[in-house]
Design a protein around this motif. Structure first.
Motif, short mmCIF file in Angstrom:
data_model
loop_
_atom_site.label_atom_id
_atom_site.label_comp_id
_atom_site.label_asym_id
_atom_site.label_seq_id
_atom_site.Cartn_x
_atom_site.Cartn_y
_atom_site.Cartn_z
N ARG A 127 37.15 67.32 46.00
CA ARG A 127 37.23 67.07 44.56
C ARG A 127 37.90 68.22 43.83
NH1 ARG A 127 31.20 64.48 43.35
NH2 ARG A 127 31.55 62.51 44.48
N CYS A 128 37.63 69.44 44.27
CA CYS A 128 38.28 70.60 43.65
C CYS A 128 39.80 70.56 43.85
CB CYS A 128 37.72 71.89 44.23
SG CYS A 128 36.04 72.28 43.68
N LEU A 129 40.22 70.16 45.05
CA LEU A 129 41.66 70.07 45.32
C LEU A 129 42.31 68.98 44.46
CD1 LEU A 129 41.74 70.45 49.22
CD2 LEU A 129 42.46 72.14 47.50
N VAL A 130 41.61 67.85 44.31
CA VAL A 130 42.15 66.77 43.48
C VAL A 130 42.23 67.22 42.02
CG1 VAL A 130 41.74 64.43 42.64
CG2 VAL A 130 41.36 64.96 45.06
N VAL A 131 41.19 67.89 41.55
CA VAL A 131 41.22 68.40 40.18
C VAL A 131 42.36 69.40 40.00
CG1 VAL A 131 39.97 69.82 38.51
CG2 VAL A 131 38.78 67.99 39.73
N ALA A 132 42.57 70.26 41.00
CA ALA A 132 43.66 71.24 40.92
C ALA A 132 45.01 70.53 40.82
CB ALA A 132 43.62 72.15 42.14
N GLN A 133 45.19 69.45 41.61
CA GLN A 133 46.44 68.70 41.52
C GLN A 133 46.55 68.01 40.16
OE1 GLN A 133 48.09 70.22 43.80
NE2 GLN A 133 48.98 68.40 44.79
N GLY A 134 45.43 67.56 39.62
CA GLY A 134 45.45 66.95 38.29
C GLY A 134 45.84 67.96 37.23
N VAL A 135 45.31 69.18 37.34
CA VAL A 135 45.68 70.24 36.40
C VAL A 135 47.16 70.57 36.53
CG1 VAL A 135 45.33 72.66 35.80
CG2 VAL A 135 43.35 71.20 36.30
N GLY A 136 47.63 70.63 37.80
CA GLY A 136 49.05 70.89 38.02
C GLY A 136 49.93 69.83 37.40
N THR A 137 49.49 68.56 37.52
CA THR A 137 50.26 67.47 36.92
C THR A 137 50.30 67.60 35.40
OG1 THR A 137 49.63 65.99 38.75
CG2 THR A 137 50.40 64.96 36.71
N ALA A 138 49.14 67.92 34.81
CA ALA A 138 49.09 68.07 33.34
C ALA A 138 49.99 69.22 32.89
CB ALA A 138 47.65 68.31 32.92
N GLU A 188 58.36 80.17 36.87
CA GLU A 188 57.31 81.10 36.52
C GLU A 188 56.26 81.17 37.66
OE1 GLU A 188 57.50 82.99 33.95
OE2 GLU A 188 59.33 82.01 33.24
N PRO A 189 55.46 82.26 37.70
CA PRO A 189 54.47 82.41 38.78
C PRO A 189 53.50 81.22 38.90
CG PRO A 189 54.72 84.48 37.61
CD PRO A 189 55.52 83.46 36.85
N LEU A 190 53.16 80.59 37.77
CA LEU A 190 52.22 79.48 37.84
C LEU A 190 52.79 78.30 38.62
CD1 LEU A 190 49.40 78.72 36.97
CD2 LEU A 190 50.34 77.79 34.83
N LEU A 191 54.12 78.13 38.59
CA LEU A 191 54.74 77.06 39.38
C LEU A 191 54.54 77.32 40.88
CD1 LEU A 191 56.44 74.49 39.54
CD2 LEU A 191 58.50 75.94 39.51
N PHE A 192 54.64 78.57 41.28
CA PHE A 192 54.40 78.90 42.69
C PHE A 192 52.93 78.65 43.06
CE2 PHE A 192 58.22 81.24 41.64
CZ PHE A 192 59.00 81.09 42.78
N ALA A 193 52.03 78.89 42.09
CA ALA A 193 50.61 78.62 42.36
C ALA A 193 50.38 77.12 42.56
CB ALA A 193 49.75 79.14 41.21
N VAL A 194 51.01 76.29 41.71
CA VAL A 194 50.88 74.83 41.87
C VAL A 194 51.44 74.40 43.23
CG1 VAL A 194 51.66 72.60 40.98
CG2 VAL A 194 50.92 74.39 39.40
N ALA A 195 52.57 74.97 43.62
CA ALA A 195 53.16 74.65 44.93
C ALA A 195 52.23 75.09 46.06
CB ALA A 195 54.53 75.32 45.06
N GLY A 196 51.59 76.26 45.87
CA GLY A 196 50.67 76.75 46.91
C GLY A 196 49.50 75.82 47.13
#
Length: 563
Positions: free
Chosen positions: A102-113, A144-152
């Motif tokens: 669920r945490c991973l899904v939420v993280a992908q949801g945050v990345g999408t937003a 930006e660094p946050l894009l690399f975090a989303v990719a990670g």
């Protein structure tokens, strides 16, 4: 809005069509675990590829940004569907509701937003601009660094799915090693392509070839998952079957690590000990049961309070190894032996009554009957006294036989035995008790068995006495022969010329139990059956007009049969 046609866009569209073509192999397995999620992965990959292809034709910067965000969004959720497929396909669908998934899904949801709202906050990239190359509407932007975090996070989601699949496919054995290698290799194509784009490596940093890398990625997946019928027999079904078999066991079962901590528990264990499965995991089994367990032993007996009642369990410890051959832990099967112990105690008391109390009382009856027979003058009454004495003798003999049988069957000891020597002793004793009977022995002196001589004596004494005592002829005839033609077993046949064993007596033995309406008249046949079974053999009765043949097969290198 200027449009440009390029071979790069055509390549993307062609790749998208080819990816959709990979839906074919999975269609016939759509009801199998994970098949629909796999179809979702394929559809999302195709959507990503078509979005990237269409974006290469759009030279309007605003519209081009929308296509870029759409392609990246489908890319993020492709990873989520891939992990969901991997867990479901391998029989771990329950983990889809775990906190970490669920945490991973939420993280992908945050990345999408974040991705869709980037034009407002610019946290993922800045300076979005068209920079055409090779006739295509390619773009550049400052990552930006946050894009690399989303990719990670996306790499992490895909990586977990790959590990789950590789571990499961590898468990199928060496014949599936190529499939395991293929699954481990598949993520390299999109990972390398995405890293080249993220890091701006090469002469054309504006080129994003992740979508094109999907084709070899999916091709290898199809080979791995369908090349050996692994969707026809998915591991999810096997894992579900194993789980169902474990849960269907009426006995509690715990799987514990080498240090004694609980790894898993079946439904019976959860129900009997009223434990919550999740908190129980990781706890020492000693603490859970409130007992000091010696897992190095093969088994252990413990008394536990279950549902307010004291129950006795026999714990059987079975070590298991990891796939690398290392000791992994133990399977602990808990067998409720309370009723068995109580039954044994009742039998011991009844056996004591039969051996001592009843025998002593019968001895008194015998003495009184003998006294009456000596003092009475009326022939009819003397006959009644003699009948009482005879029946008492039979009951005493029956008690002695039961005592002998109980001791022989309980304390069996196995070693090399000469069959001829054992049968000579049996025949000598039988002839002494039945001097009118004729017993012929045709057994070679060299025939040997690895068996228990006491049980063997009990069996053949019962066979011979049964043949003689139920024979109404004046001179019963019995023949004993042995066939040692089979190196692994020995067949001994005992033939008599009596009336034959009644069918209902044989049926009781074959059915394995007696009832009030269907029972035997003694213990002789039961002693034969119990003894032969204990020695690891089998017995058959053949009744003809000329008499009965008892055929006993015994292993030459036998031992106690495990119950």
């Amino acid at each position: 809005m200027p449009l440009g046609v390029s071979w790069l866009a055509i390549a993307h569209f062609g790749t998208g069509v080819a990816i959709l073509g990979l839906l074919g192999p999975v269609w016939s397995f759509r009801s199998r675990p994970g098949a629909q999620l796999w179809a979702g992965v394929v559809v999302l990959m195709a959507a990503t590829t078509f979005a990237f292809g269409a974006s290469l034709l759009v030279f309007d910067q605003g519209l081009r940004l929308l296509f870029e965000m759409a392609a990246l969004t489908t890319l993020l959720w492709t990873a989520v569907f891939f992990l969901s497929f991997a867990l479901t396909y391998t029989g771990r669908a329950h983990l889809l509701h775990s906190w970490w998934v669920r945490c991973l899904v939420v993280a992908q949801g945050v990345g999408t937003a974040l991705l869709l709202s980037n034009p407002v906050h610019r946290l993922l990239w800045t300076n979005f601009r068209l920079d055409p190359v090779l006739g295509s509407a390619t773009v550049l932007y400052d990552k930006e660094p946050l894009l690399f975090a989303v990719a990670g996070v996306t790499y992490l989601v895909v990586g977990i799915g790959i590990v789950v699949l590789v571990e499961t496919v590898a468990s199928y054995g060496p014949s599936y090693r190529r499939q395991a290698v293929a699954i481990a290799t598949t993520p390299l194509f999109p990972i390398v392509a995405s890293l080249i784009w993220l890091l701006g490596i090469g002469p054309y940093p504006q080129l994003n070839l992740v979508a094109l890398s999907f084709l070899p990625h999916l091709t290898l997946d199809v080979y791995a998952l369908f090349g050996r019928d692994m969707f026809e027999l998915p591991p999810g079904l096997r894992r579900a079957g194993e789980r169902a078999a474990l849960d269907e066991l009426g006995s509690p079962v715990f799987i514990v690590a080498d240090d004694g901590r609980v790894i898993d528990a079946n439904a019976a264990a959860v129900r009997m000990f009223d434990v919550d499965p999740d908190p129980a995991l990781g706890r020492p089994l000693d603490d859970l049961l409130g007992q000091d367990l010696a897992m190095a032993a093969e088994e252990q007996r413990v008394d536990l309070l279950v549902g307010g009642e004291r129950q006795t369990f026999k714990l059987v410890f079975s070590p298991f190894e990891t796939r690398s051959g290392l000791h992994g832990g133990f399977t602990v099967i808990m067998q409720d032996v309370t009723a068995e112990i109580q039954r044994k105690q009742r039998l011991e008391v009844l056996n004591r009554i039969l051996r001592h109390n009843l025998r002593n009382d019968l001895n008194v009856v015998q003495l009184h009957a003998q006294e009456l027979e000596l003092t009475l003058t009326d022939p009819e009454r003397r006959g009644h006294a003699a009948a009482i004495e005879d029946i008492s003798d039979e009951l005493v003999d029956l008690g002695e036989k039961a005592r002998w049988a109980a001791q022989a069957l309980e304390d069996a000891s196995y070693h090399s035995v000469s069959l001829r020597d054992v049968l000579d002793d049996v025949v000598r004793d039988v002839r002494a008790n039945h001097p009118d009977a004729r017993v012929d022995l045709d057994v070679g002196a060299s025939v040997t068995l690895h068996t228990d001589p006491e049980v063997l004596t009990l069996v053949f004494t019962s066979v011979l006495e049964n043949a003689i005592e139920h024979n109404e002829e004046g001179e019963p005839q019995v023949t004993v022969t042995a066939d040692d033609g089979d190196p692994d077993s020995l067949r001994i046949q005992v033939r008599d010329d009596g009336p034959g064993i009644p069918e209902h007596e044989r049926r009781v033995i074959e059915d394995g139990g007696e009832t009030a309406l269907d029972h035997g008249s003694g213990v002789g046949l039961w002693l034969i059956h119990w003894g032969v079974t204990l020695l690891g053999g089998d017995v058959a009765f053949e009744v003809a007009q000329s008499g009965t043949t008892v055929s006993i097969r015994l292993p030459t290198t036998g031992g106690p049969r495990s119950e």
